[in-house]
Motif scaffolding. Structure first.
Motif, PDB file in Angstrom:
ATOM      1  N   GLU A  58       0.834  -1.214   0.000  1.00  0.00           N
ATOM      2  CA  GLU A  58       0.000   0.000   0.000  1.00  0.00           C
ATOM      3  C   GLU A  58       0.865   1.259   0.000  1.00  0.00           C
ATOM      4  O   GLU A  58       0.615   2.189  -0.762  1.00  0.00           O
ATOM      5  N   LYS A  59       1.876   1.281   0.860  1.00  0.00           N
ATOM      6  CA  LYS A  59       2.750   2.454   0.967  1.00  0.00           C
ATOM      7  C   LYS A  59       3.456   2.733  -0.357  1.00  0.00           C
ATOM      8  O   LYS A  59       3.700   3.871  -0.717  1.00  0.00           O
ATOM      9  N   ALA A  60       3.767   1.656  -1.086  1.00  0.00           N
ATOM     10  CA  ALA A  60       4.420   1.797  -2.390  1.00  0.00           C
ATOM     11  C   ALA A  60       3.425   2.173  -3.491  1.00  0.00           C
ATOM     12  O   ALA A  60       3.821   2.423  -4.625  1.00  0.00           O
ATOM     13  N   GLY A  61       2.137   2.178  -3.160  1.00  0.00           N
ATOM     14  CA  GLY A  61       1.125   2.537  -4.151  1.00  0.00           C
ATOM     15  C   GLY A  61       0.766   1.395  -5.087  1.00  0.00           C
ATOM     16  O   GLY A  61       0.180   1.619  -6.147  1.00  0.00           O
ATOM     17  N   LEU A  62       1.093   0.170  -4.696  1.00  0.00           N
ATOM     18  CA  LEU A  62       0.835  -0.990  -5.549  1.00  0.00           C
ATOM     19  C   LEU A  62      -0.504  -1.660  -5.242  1.00  0.00           C
ATOM     20  O   LEU A  62      -1.034  -2.392  -6.067  1.00  0.00           O
ATOM     21  N   VAL A  63      -1.024  -1.395  -4.046  1.00  0.00           N
ATOM     22  CA  VAL A  63      -2.271  -2.022  -3.600  1.00  0.00           C
ATOM     23  C   VAL A  63      -3.124  -0.973  -2.906  1.00  0.00           C
ATOM     24  O   VAL A  63      -2.597  -0.089  -2.228  1.00  0.00           O
ATOM     25  N   THR A  64      -4.428  -1.093  -3.084  1.00  0.00           N
ATOM     26  CA  THR A  64      -5.370  -0.274  -2.325  1.00  0.00           C
ATOM     27  C   THR A  64      -6.319  -1.208  -1.589  1.00  0.00           C
ATOM     28  O   THR A  64      -6.546  -2.338  -2.017  1.00  0.00           O
ATOM     29  N   LYS A  65      -6.828  -0.728  -0.470  1.00  0.00           N
ATOM     30  CA  LYS A  65      -7.808  -1.508   0.288  1.00  0.00           C
ATOM     31  C   LYS A  65      -9.136  -0.757   0.227  1.00  0.00           C
ATOM     32  O   LYS A  65      -9.196   0.446   0.462  1.00  0.00           O
ATOM     33  N   GLY A  66     -10.168  -1.498  -0.085  1.00  0.00           N
ATOM     34  CA  GLY A  66     -11.502  -0.927  -0.119  1.00  0.00           C
ATOM     35  C   GLY A  66     -12.257  -1.278   1.141  1.00  0.00           C
ATOM     36  O   GLY A  66     -11.710  -1.857   2.081  1.00  0.00           O
ATOM     37  N   ARG A  67     -13.537  -0.930   1.129  1.00  0.00           N
ATOM     38  CA  ARG A  67     -14.375  -1.270   2.268  1.00  0.00           C
ATOM     39  C   ARG A  67     -15.754  -1.608   1.743  1.00  0.00           C
ATOM     40  O   ARG A  67     -16.391  -0.809   1.073  1.00  0.00           O
ATOM     41  N   ASP A  68     -16.178  -2.826   2.044  1.00  0.00           N
ATOM     42  CA  ASP A  68     -17.495  -3.300   1.638  1.00  0.00           C
ATOM     43  C   ASP A  68     -18.104  -3.982   2.852  1.00  0.00           C
ATOM     44  O   ASP A  68     -17.877  -5.168   3.082  1.00  0.00           O
ATOM     45  N   ARG A  72     -12.908  -6.019   3.631  1.00  0.00           N
ATOM     46  CA  ARG A  72     -11.986  -4.979   3.171  1.00  0.00           C
ATOM     47  C   ARG A  72     -11.120  -5.574   2.058  1.00  0.00           C
ATOM     48  O   ARG A  72     -10.013  -6.044   2.312  1.00  0.00           O
ATOM     49  N   PRO A  73     -11.646  -5.545   0.843  1.00  0.00           N
ATOM     50  CA  PRO A  73     -10.909  -6.173  -0.261  1.00  0.00           C
ATOM     51  C   PRO A  73      -9.653  -5.388  -0.644  1.00  0.00           C
ATOM     52  O   PRO A  73      -9.647  -4.156  -0.634  1.00  0.00           O
ATOM     53  N   CYS A  74      -8.613  -6.118  -0.955  1.00  0.00           N
ATOM     54  CA  CYS A  74      -7.389  -5.521  -1.488  1.00  0.00           C
ATOM     55  C   CYS A  74      -7.468  -5.603  -3.000  1.00  0.00           C
ATOM     56  O   CYS A  74      -7.948  -6.584  -3.557  1.00  0.00           O
ATOM     57  N   ARG A  75      -6.974  -4.566  -3.664  1.00  0.00           N
ATOM     58  CA  ARG A  75      -6.940  -4.530  -5.123  1.00  0.00           C
ATOM     59  C   ARG A  75      -5.562  -4.076  -5.566  1.00  0.00           C
ATOM     60  O   ARG A  75      -4.936  -3.262  -4.905  1.00  0.00           O
ATOM     61  N   ILE A  76      -5.174  -4.566  -6.708  1.00  0.00           N
ATOM     62  CA  ILE A  76      -3.910  -4.107  -7.286  1.00  0.00           C
ATOM     63  C   ILE A  76      -4.140  -2.728  -7.893  1.00  0.00           C
ATOM     64  O   ILE A  76      -5.205  -2.436  -8.430  1.00  0.00           O
ATOM     65  N   ASP A  77      -3.168  -1.866  -7.754  1.00  0.00           N
ATOM     66  CA  ASP A  77      -3.199  -0.539  -8.378  1.00  0.00           C
ATOM     67  C   ASP A  77      -2.003  -0.479  -9.312  1.00  0.00           C
ATOM     68  O   ASP A  77      -0.862  -0.440  -8.868  1.00  0.00           O
ATOM     69  N   GLY A  78      -2.248  -0.492 -10.593  1.00  0.00           N
ATOM     70  CA  GLY A  78      -1.189  -0.625 -11.581  1.00  0.00           C
ATOM     71  C   GLY A  78      -0.402   0.623 -11.911  1.00  0.00           C
ATOM     72  O   GLY A  78       0.588   0.554 -12.638  1.00  0.00           O
ATOM     73  N   GLU A  79      -0.777   1.770 -11.363  1.00  0.00           N
ATOM     74  CA  GLU A  79      -0.102   3.018 -11.748  1.00  0.00           C
ATOM     75  C   GLU A  79       1.390   2.998 -11.410  1.00  0.00           C
ATOM     76  O   GLU A  79       2.226   3.338 -12.245  1.00  0.00           O
ATOM     77  N   GLN A  80       1.744   2.596 -10.193  1.00  0.00           N
ATOM     78  CA  GLN A  80       3.166   2.579  -9.818  1.00  0.00           C
ATOM     79  C   GLN A  80       3.924   1.478 -10.550  1.00  0.00           C
ATOM     80  O   GLN A  80       5.116   1.615 -10.824  1.00  0.00           O
ATOM     81  N   LEU A  81       3.248   0.384 -10.893  1.00  0.00           N
ATOM     82  CA  LEU A  81       3.898  -0.643 -11.713  1.00  0.00           C
ATOM     83  C   LEU A  81       4.223  -0.087 -13.089  1.00  0.00           C
ATOM     84  O   LEU A  81       5.287  -0.363 -13.644  1.00  0.00           O
ATOM     85  N   LYS A  82       3.315   0.722 -13.626  1.00  0.00           N
ATOM     86  CA  LYS A  82       3.556   1.357 -14.928  1.00  0.00           C
ATOM     87  C   LYS A  82       4.748   2.304 -14.854  1.00  0.00           C
ATOM     88  O   LYS A  82       5.586   2.331 -15.752  1.00  0.00           O
ATOM     89  N   VAL A  83       4.833   3.059 -13.777  1.00  0.00           N
ATOM     90  CA  VAL A  83       5.967   3.969 -13.589  1.00  0.00           C
ATOM     91  C   VAL A  83       7.275   3.169 -13.575  1.00  0.00           C
ATOM     92  O   VAL A  83       8.258   3.554 -14.222  1.00  0.00           O
ATOM     93  N   ALA A  84       7.294   2.041 -12.860  1.00  0.00           N
ATOM     94  CA  ALA A  84       8.495   1.201 -12.802  1.00  0.00           C
ATOM     95  C   ALA A  84       8.813   0.623 -14.181  1.00  0.00           C
ATOM     96  O   ALA A  84       9.976   0.593 -14.600  1.00  0.00           O
ATOM     97  N   MET A  85       7.792   0.163 -14.887  1.00  0.00           N
ATOM     98  CA  MET A  85       8.000  -0.381 -16.236  1.00  0.00           C
ATOM     99  C   MET A  85       8.540   0.686 -17.188  1.00  0.00           C
ATOM    100  O   MET A  85       9.424   0.409 -18.000  1.00  0.00           O
TER     101      MET A  85
END
Length: 123
Positions: A58-68, A72-85
């Motif tokens: 989460e701190k690296a911006g790779l995962v976000t946690k939601g609330r339902d 509390r589902p975790c989801r991948i957040d691809g923006e920082q992976l794109k930056v690394a790529m």
């Protein structure tokens, strides 16, 4: 941290990706949302240990946690992976050029064997 005090996201991304457990968790999240329990299940670790891994992601911006509701589902957040790529991609042309030059050199050696450079060809 960078010199101006902001978080260096690229360093945080690579640091998070350096751990095989976190990479496996990201692989699982690439297939869809998952709870902390689901992410921890394949590993011999406690839920608090799994939560620590998720916090790093989460701190690296790779995962976000939601609330339902209670979930509390975790989801991948691809923006920082794109930056690394994109950062890694800068070096792709560099290595392709180097490999092309090596290929050309090896073809030259095969076409014009020089016994002083390649003794096995001169025998």
């Amino acid at each position: 941290m960078s010199t101006n005090g902001t978080i260096d996201h690229l360093s945080a991304t690579f640091s998070a990706l350096a751990d095989p457990t976190r990479r496996a968790m990201l692989s699982r999240l690439a297939a869809g949302e998952a709870s902390v329990n689901e992410l921890a299940a394949p590993f011999a670790m406690s839920l608090p240990a799994a939560s620590k891994h998720i916090k790093v992601l989460e701190k690296a911006g790779l995962v976000t946690k939601g609330r339902d509701a209670q979930w509390r589902p975790c989801r991948i957040d691809g923006e920082q992976l794109k930056v690394a790529m994109d950062w890694i991609g800068q070096y792709k042309q560099f290595w392709e050029d180097r490999l092309d030059r090596l290929d050309t050199y090896l073809l030259t050696l095969q076409q014009n064997p020089d016994p002083d450079i390649n003794p096995s060809k001169g025998e």
